[in-house]
Design an enzyme around this catalytic site. Structure first.
Site, short mmCIF file in Angstrom:
data_model
loop_
_atom_site.label_atom_id
_atom_site.label_comp_id
_atom_site.label_asym_id
_atom_site.label_seq_id
_atom_site.Cartn_x
_atom_site.Cartn_y
_atom_site.Cartn_z
N TYR A 222 0.88 -1.17 0.00
CA TYR A 222 0.00 0.00 0.00
C TYR A 222 0.92 1.21 0.00
CZ TYR A 222 -3.59 3.23 1.91
OH TYR A 222 -4.46 4.26 2.14
N ASN B 236 0.64 5.14 -0.23
CA ASN B 236 0.09 6.50 -0.28
C ASN B 236 1.23 7.34 -0.83
OD1 ASN B 236 -2.59 6.65 0.62
ND2 ASN B 236 -1.93 6.33 2.73
N ARG C 281 -11.78 8.70 -7.30
CA ARG C 281 -12.78 8.78 -6.25
C ARG C 281 -12.69 10.08 -5.48
NH1 ARG C 281 -8.66 5.48 -4.25
NH2 ARG C 281 -8.56 6.42 -2.22
N ASP D 266 -12.95 10.65 -1.46
CA ASP D 266 -13.07 10.01 -0.15
C ASP D 266 -13.64 11.03 0.82
OD1 ASP D 266 -11.73 8.08 -1.56
OD2 ASP D 266 -9.97 8.03 -0.27
N ASP E 47 -1.99 5.14 -4.17
CA ASP E 47 -3.03 6.16 -4.07
C ASP E 47 -2.41 7.53 -4.26
OD1 ASP E 47 -5.77 5.99 -3.93
OD2 ASP E 47 -5.87 6.09 -1.74
#
Length: 123
Positions: free
Chosen positions: A33, A35, A79, A81, A110
């Site tokens: 993951y 970021n 998106r 959020d 992301d």
């Protein structure tokens, strides 16, 4: 083989439950993951700690998917959020790039503006 777009949609929807174990379960054992404004984390233990740390101050979150594109093992989700973090609303435009392997997220990058997030929390 799982429908990769459906896996990502389910993952995005799962965030509204703020269940760290459920979220980590979407990743491969060696999942990453990233970021993009900060260093990536890898593996279930690191993911559990990282997600738990920043989502711990959230009382709610709902991610609106604007566009979702899928080609092979890559899914891209644009998106917004919408989160309540430390009692303050944050609407954060994001673009997530997901690489899947056997129905699990192997890599999630992301892209977003960290300043948008920090300004909302400071306001």
């Amino acid at each position: 083989m799982a429908d990769n777009a459906a896996v990502v949609r389910d993952f995005i929807a799962a965030w509204s439950r703020l269940d760290v174990e459920e979220l980590v379960g979407f990743f491969t054992e060696d999942g990453i993951y990233h970021n993009m404004p900060i260093e990536p984390v890898q593996g279930h233990a690191a993911l559990r700690q990282f997600i738990g740390a920043f989502a711990g101050g959230w009382s709610s979150t709902d991610w609106e998917v604007l566009n979702l594109l899928s080609a092979g093992d890559v899914v891209i989700a644009e998106r917004v959020d919408r989160t309540v973090a430390n009692g303050k609303p944050v609407d954060l435009p994001c673009c997530g790039v997901f690489e899947l392997r056997e129905g699990k997220i192997a890599v999630w990058r992301d892209y977003f503006d960290m300043g948008t997030y920090t300004r909302a929390l400071a306001g």
